[in-house]
Design an enzyme around this catalytic site. Structure first.
Site, short mmCIF file in Angstrom:
data_model
loop_
_atom_site.label_atom_id
_atom_site.label_comp_id
_atom_site.label_asym_id
_atom_site.label_seq_id
_atom_site.Cartn_x
_atom_site.Cartn_y
_atom_site.Cartn_z
N SER A 220 0.83 -1.20 0.00
CA SER A 220 0.00 0.00 0.00
C SER A 220 0.88 1.26 0.00
O SER A 220 1.73 1.42 -0.86
CB SER A 220 -0.95 -0.04 1.19
OG SER A 220 -1.95 0.93 1.08
N ASP B 180 -2.66 5.91 -4.22
CA ASP B 180 -1.49 5.31 -3.58
C ASP B 180 -0.86 4.28 -4.53
O ASP B 180 -1.38 4.04 -5.63
CB ASP B 180 -1.86 4.73 -2.22
CG ASP B 180 -2.72 3.49 -2.30
OD1 ASP B 180 -3.36 3.27 -3.35
OD2 ASP B 180 -2.77 2.73 -1.32
N ASP C 62 -0.72 1.04 -4.97
CA ASP C 62 -1.49 -0.05 -5.59
C ASP C 62 -2.89 0.41 -6.00
O ASP C 62 -3.71 -0.39 -6.44
CB ASP C 62 -1.56 -1.28 -4.68
CG ASP C 62 -2.38 -1.04 -3.42
OD1 ASP C 62 -2.25 0.04 -2.82
OD2 ASP C 62 -3.14 -1.94 -3.02
N ASP D 205 -5.62 1.54 -4.46
CA ASP D 205 -6.88 1.24 -3.79
C ASP D 205 -7.22 2.33 -2.77
O ASP D 205 -8.13 2.17 -1.96
CB ASP D 205 -6.86 -0.13 -3.12
CG ASP D 205 -5.87 -0.23 -1.97
OD1 ASP D 205 -5.06 0.71 -1.78
OD2 ASP D 205 -5.89 -1.25 -1.25
#
Length: 309
Positions: free
Chosen positions: A150, A302, A304, A306
């Protein structure tokens, strides 16, 4: 030899056995001489698998992200999938982000699944987490994995698990999987890949994902409103650059200004202290660009993709 607690030293010595590769053993021996404190941090506990998965600093040791801790988790998850889906042809989808080692770790995870007789759909290059979630359902998979940490610092990586519905793990699956993982010894990990069970995916899923995103997110917005909206977008060096600009274009948004300095995927995240779009500092360059182009909205994601700010 460093002055370490006997139980800790026993854990370390276990990783100096033939079960672990030469590079891992060499790094551990070096840390024994040069940085016993770091070695203690690396081995004093097992890196926990919790709701959604696990994340941690990369390196050798039971409290680190590496081929063995991820291999153990994947072996345990493989065992669990076979247990609750008996006599089914199990399928998983795997994606990864821009972080250091994400690609090689994703390949390793795919190999362990395949060694356990599980069909793997592995994205050929980095992709955002929402696309992995979509792919789980689109490809009729039993679960999905994303290699990501993340918005954590660059030295981190991790392993997120998604279930059949495309969402992250929820009770009781999380506790049951943890229990299964805890029964796995490092000697039980199957690393001998069955390459016939690994299928690379990419544009074939991208197109369906983008179309579904556009169709489900248009909200009957008029073309005039789209033409009048001035968008500034930053990927913060992450995966959304692979999908979001094309998605906006296909949805009819023409005025999209990309923060070019943050467009290239980079696991060091060189232009921000933290790649977290919820923190104002991370969006500083995007806000500056918005001032220049008279932007109406700033969008940041961010690594990734999500999390949106």
């Amino acid at each position: 030899m460093a002055n370490l607690e006997p139980k800790l030293l026993e854990r370390i010595n276990n990783w100096l056995s033939p079960t672990f590769d030469e590079a891992t053993q060499k790094t551990i021996k070096k840390l024994l001489d040069s940085n016993p404190k770091e070695l203690e941090e690396s081995f004093y506990r097992d890196l926990e698998f919790g709701t959604g998965g696990m994340r941690g600093i990369m390196g050798p040791g039971t409290n680190r992200i590496n081929k063995y801790t991820l291999g153990k988790n994947t072996q345990g998850l493989s065992n669990y999938l076979h247990k609750i889906f008996p006599n089914e042809a199990i399928k998983v989808a795997i994606a990864y982000d821009c972080r250091h080692n994400s690609k090689s770790l994703a390949k390793l995870v795919a190999e362990v699944f395949s060694a356990n007789g599980i069909k793997v759909f592995l994205f050929e290059d980095l992709r955002p987490t929402p696309e992995l979630s979509f792919a789980v359902k689109h490809l009729d998979c039993h679960c999905g994995i994303v290699l990501t940490a993340s918005h954590n610092p660059p030295e981190y990586n991790g392993y997120k698990v998604y279930w059949q519905d495309g969402g992250q793990l929820v009770p009781p699956q999380d506790a049951e999987i943890i229990e299964e993982i805890n029964t796995v010894d490092y000697t039980n990990i199957k690393f001998n890949a069955n390459t016939e069970l690994i299928q690379y995916v990419g544009k074939d899923v991208d197109d369906v994902f983008i179309n579904a995103s556009v169709n489900n997110g248009s909200f009957n917005t008029s073309q005039q409103a789209k033409d009048n909206l001035n968008i500034v977008f930053t990927a913060l060096h992450g995966t959304s650059i692979t999908m979001l600009p094309d998605t906006l274009k296909r949805a009819g948004y023409k005025n999209v200004h990309i923060v070019e300095e943050q467009a290239k995927p980079d696991g060091d995240f060189p232009t921000v202290k933290s790649p977290n779009p919820e923190e104002p500092e991370a969006l500083k360059m995007a806000l500056e660009l918005a001032d220049k182009v008279n932007g109406d909205i700033v969008i940041g994601t961010d690594p990734d993709s999500d999390r949106v700010g």
